[in-house]
Write a protein that holds these residues in place. Structure first.
Motif, PDB file in Angstrom:
ATOM      1  N   ALA A  65       8.863  43.314  62.769  1.00  0.00           N
ATOM      2  CA  ALA A  65       7.852  42.262  62.666  1.00  0.00           C
ATOM      3  C   ALA A  65       8.268  41.073  63.527  1.00  0.00           C
ATOM      4  O   ALA A  65       9.414  40.618  63.456  1.00  0.00           O
ATOM      5  N   THR A  66       7.328  40.577  64.355  1.00  0.00           N
ATOM      6  CA  THR A  66       7.587  39.418  65.205  1.00  0.00           C
ATOM      7  C   THR A  66       6.394  38.472  65.140  1.00  0.00           C
ATOM      8  O   THR A  66       5.271  38.878  64.827  1.00  0.00           O
ATOM      9  N   VAL A  67       6.633  37.201  65.441  1.00  0.00           N
ATOM     10  CA  VAL A  67       5.574  36.193  65.466  1.00  0.00           C
ATOM     11  C   VAL A  67       5.045  36.090  66.885  1.00  0.00           C
ATOM     12  O   VAL A  67       5.805  35.785  67.812  1.00  0.00           O
ATOM     13  N   LEU A  68       3.750  36.334  67.064  1.00  0.00           N
ATOM     14  CA  LEU A  68       3.169  36.216  68.394  1.00  0.00           C
ATOM     15  C   LEU A  68       3.085  34.750  68.793  1.00  0.00           C
ATOM     16  O   LEU A  68       2.685  33.897  67.998  1.00  0.00           O
ATOM     17  N   GLY A  69       3.461  34.473  70.028  1.00  0.00           N
ATOM     18  CA  GLY A  69       3.412  33.111  70.528  1.00  0.00           C
ATOM     19  C   GLY A  69       4.684  32.307  70.297  1.00  0.00           C
ATOM     20  O   GLY A  69       4.751  31.146  70.671  1.00  0.00           O
ATOM     21  N   ARG A  70       5.676  32.922  69.672  1.00  0.00           N
ATOM     22  CA  ARG A  70       6.948  32.241  69.426  1.00  0.00           C
ATOM     23  C   ARG A  70       8.100  33.187  69.743  1.00  0.00           C
ATOM     24  O   ARG A  70       7.982  34.399  69.603  1.00  0.00           O
ATOM     25  N   THR A  71       9.230  32.596  70.144  1.00  0.00           N
ATOM     26  CA  THR A  71      10.445  33.387  70.360  1.00  0.00           C
ATOM     27  C   THR A  71      11.352  33.150  69.163  1.00  0.00           C
ATOM     28  O   THR A  71      12.185  32.240  69.149  1.00  0.00           O
ATOM     29  N   THR A 102       0.193  23.572  65.943  1.00  0.00           N
ATOM     30  CA  THR A 102      -0.577  24.711  65.448  1.00  0.00           C
ATOM     31  C   THR A 102       0.226  25.407  64.356  1.00  0.00           C
ATOM     32  O   THR A 102       1.452  25.226  64.254  1.00  0.00           O
ATOM     33  N   PRO A 103      -0.438  26.217  63.510  1.00  0.00           N
ATOM     34  CA  PRO A 103       0.320  26.948  62.483  1.00  0.00           C
ATOM     35  C   PRO A 103       1.468  27.756  63.066  1.00  0.00           C
ATOM     36  O   PRO A 103       2.568  27.791  62.500  1.00  0.00           O
ATOM     37  N   THR A 104       1.223  28.390  64.216  1.00  0.00           N
ATOM     38  CA  THR A 104       2.273  29.209  64.824  1.00  0.00           C
ATOM     39  C   THR A 104       3.491  28.366  65.182  1.00  0.00           C
ATOM     40  O   THR A 104       4.638  28.806  65.038  1.00  0.00           O
ATOM     41  N   GLU A 105       3.253  27.150  65.647  1.00  0.00           N
ATOM     42  CA  GLU A 105       4.357  26.287  66.063  1.00  0.00           C
ATOM     43  C   GLU A 105       5.188  25.793  64.882  1.00  0.00           C
ATOM     44  O   GLU A 105       6.316  25.348  65.062  1.00  0.00           O
ATOM     45  N   THR A 106       4.642  25.871  63.677  1.00  0.00           N
ATOM     46  CA  THR A 106       5.400  25.408  62.507  1.00  0.00           C
ATOM     47  C   THR A 106       6.249  26.506  61.887  1.00  0.00           C
ATOM     48  O   THR A 106       7.060  26.228  61.004  1.00  0.00           O
ATOM     49  N   VAL A 107       6.088  27.753  62.341  1.00  0.00           N
ATOM     50  CA  VAL A 107       6.858  28.856  61.762  1.00  0.00           C
ATOM     51  C   VAL A 107       8.317  28.748  62.193  1.00  0.00           C
ATOM     52  O   VAL A 107       8.620  28.597  63.382  1.00  0.00           O
TER      53      VAL A 107
END
Length: 583
Positions: free
Chosen positions: A426-432, A334-339
């Motif tokens: 600022a933080t990315v939701l769904g990622r640590t 997913t896009p989130t997983e590529t951040v």
């Protein structure tokens, strides 16, 4: 099966009519910026800019775009319309649907009252909360709640794993939804955990923020709808707010239909007796009816013939080479997983004066390890620290979706009255991942110019009091400087700021002389000093006024001696001269 399908078709036709009537009614009664055609349909000028909402990218929806109930209200409201406090079910079409369970209705009305105080510009009607509550959970499953408003059992939406729904990885470690892999919408107003984390409210004052409590959830929904200054008294404001709750035009039309229905009449019913919807957006298309086969011509048995000659057995076939099993394809990330990290897309340090809106907006860019922008990623901005600063709309947390350039732009930041430094994180939701911090500062309110509002000379005689009050106006860059700290001091000389020990004074406790005061300008930048008294020494004196920001004004005070009258000398009586004798 065919009978059931026919029922669904007829119901669909009725629902379409109801939606059209609801939109037409809103166009006629709600706000001046609504447009509709003769069939009650929204015109092109009134159509959302995108399916994702008129303010696409502002937030990620309260529900994560979870499924909702698609049942629409009856064509007619109860007739006569019941009173809001009536506990009986009135006669007339749609009477059952108009009933709202007592505790649920109470929660909606209390939320409306609290929002009227906290955000009066929002103009939130409780009927909008009722419409959303009906669509999201059927009014908490028909009012299946305890006395304090908590649902008897949790209301959970489907797993948001990307299979027919949004793909939202776990953000709460299962605290609200019991799922540590993916998120699920929770409670009667169906908040996803990442939204509840900042939008949650304590609506029943029990010290907890519980998404499964209708008082907490209704108040949270009200604040969610009223953020960013959206006004429910306008069609554009209400439409944008509803679409931000669930980004679907069908959802918008369904909610508007129930809103109009409840506005025409509703009544209170006992908890647990409400009508629970049956049709959901994730199971709306019925299966096609089965088609019966046409009976054919019966076959005629073959006449007995000669026995056939057995065929010569062929050579055994060579066994084929077994094929290799096809490996299961690895799903694309997913896009989130590529951040990989966040980069500042704007200034890392921002400053504003107390009460002002920050000129610079906080923004973050989501990037891969190679520095490539990542779109459609949820970024959460949180205000951290001892501050009363807030985002537009009164929130201290905002979730923004990155655009095609990978950038998420936080809402405008409003400085409070408390000066000092704080952080916007600022933080990315769904990622640590490591957080990205922005340094923010609030400076005290300031003025750069002080002027007297009058030009009358300030004079007084010894022992008297000045007839004219000292009044000044403070400005900053030409604009009235309200609520600015100021100090008024009777100084010894123009080049000596020491407090004078004689001459004019203000009165303090027990009428004691005070020659320095800490003051503040009013909202219009005006500052009217207390009564000045002359003292017992004649002369020229100076009153100096200074403010935060460096504005200085020196005012001259003159104390004259008291007038004295010259006494008039008494006349001296002359004795008569002696008359000389004749001799």
């Amino acid at each position: 099966m065919s009978a059931h399908f026919g029922t669904r078709l007829r119901k669909g036709a009725v629902n379409t009519t109801v939606a059209a009537l609801a939109v037409a009614a809103l166009a006629a009664s709600q706000a001046p910026d609504v447009t509709a055609d003769t069939q009650g349909r929204r015109t092109a000028a009134d159509t959302p800019a995108t399916e994702a909402g008129a303010d696409a990218g502002t937030d990620d929806s309260a529900t994560g775009n979870s499924p909702y109930y698609t049942d629409l209200p009856p064509l007619h409201s109860p007739n006569p319309a019941p009173t809001q406090s009536s506990a009986t079910t009135p006669a007339g079409g749609g009477a059952g649907e108009a009933g709202i369970p007592a505790t649920v209705l109470d929660a909606y009305k209390k939320a409306e009252a609290q929002l009227a105080q906290a955000k009066p510009g929002c103009n939130l009607p409780w009927q909008l909360l009722a419409a959303i509550g009906k669509v999201e959970s059927g009014q908490a499953r028909g009012g299946d709640v305890t006395a304090d408003g908590t649902t008897v059992s949790p209301i959970l939406g489907p797993v948001l794993n990307g299979s027919g729904f949004a793909n939202i990885r776990d953000t709460d470690n299962g605290a609200y939804d019991g799922d540590r892999t993916f998120d699920r919408a929770v409670g009667p107003m169906q908040f996803i955990p990442s939204t509840w984390a900042w939008a949650g409210r304590d609506g029943n004052a029990d010290g907890k923020k519980d998404p499964n409590n209708i008082y907490d959830a209704a108040l949270a929904a009200g604040h969610y709808l009223c953020r960013y200054g959206w006004d429910m008294a306008t069609t554009s404001g209400m439409r944008t707010a509803i679409l931000s709750y669930n980004n679907s035009t069908d959802y918008l039309n369904t909610v508007l239909s129930w809103l109009e229905y409840y506005r025409k009449g509703s009544h209170e019913i006992p908890d647990g007796t409400g009508t629970v919807p049956t049709d959901r957006s994730d199971d709306y298309t019925p299966s096609p009816p089965s088609v019966p086969t046409t009976p054919g011509t019966p076959s005629v048995p073959n006449a007995p013939g000669r026995p056939t000659k057995p065929s010569t057995p062929g050579k055994p076939t060579k066994p084929s080479t077994p094929t290799k099993p096809t490996p299961t394809p690895t799903p694309a990330p997913t896009p989130t997983e590529t951040v990989h990290h966040l980069e500042a897309a704007g200034p890392a340090k921002i400053t504003a004066m107390a009460g002002d809106v920050y000129t610079d907006r906080v923004s973050a860019r989501a990037e891969t390890a190679a520095g490539k922008a990542v779109a459609k990623v949820r970024i959460r901005f949180t205000i951290v620290g001892d501050t009363d600063a807030e985002f537009t709309g009164g929130e201290n947390v905002a979730t923004i979706v990155t655009d095609s350039k990978g950038i998420a732009l936080a809402p405008a930041l409003q400085a409070g009255e408390k000066s000092g430094a704080f952080t916007v994180r600022a933080t990315v939701l769904g990622r640590t991942l490591s957080a990205l911090d922005y340094a923010a500062t609030v400076t005290p309110r300031a003025a750069d110019v002080l002027t007297r509002t009058g030009d009358t000379a300030l004079t007084c005689t010894v022992g008297g009091e000045f007839a004219d009050a000292v009044e000044v106006k403070a400005t900053y860059k030409g604009t009235a400087a309200g609520k600015v700290a100021a100090t008024a001091t009777l100084v010894k000389a123009a080049d000596d700021p020491t407090v004078n020990d004689k001459g004019p004074y203000f009165k303090g406790a027990a009428d004691s002389p005070v020659r320095t005061l800490d003051l503040q300008t009013d909202a219009d930048g005006l500052l009217r000093l207390p009564q000045l008294y002359a003292g017992d020494t004649a002369g020229a004196y100076l009153l100096r006024i200074t403010t935060t920001g460096g504005a200085v004004l020196t005012v001259e005070l003159t104390v004259t001696a008291a007038e004295t009258s010259t006494p008039t000398a008494a006349p001296v009586e002359s004795e008569p001269e002696a008359t000389p004798s004749a001799s």
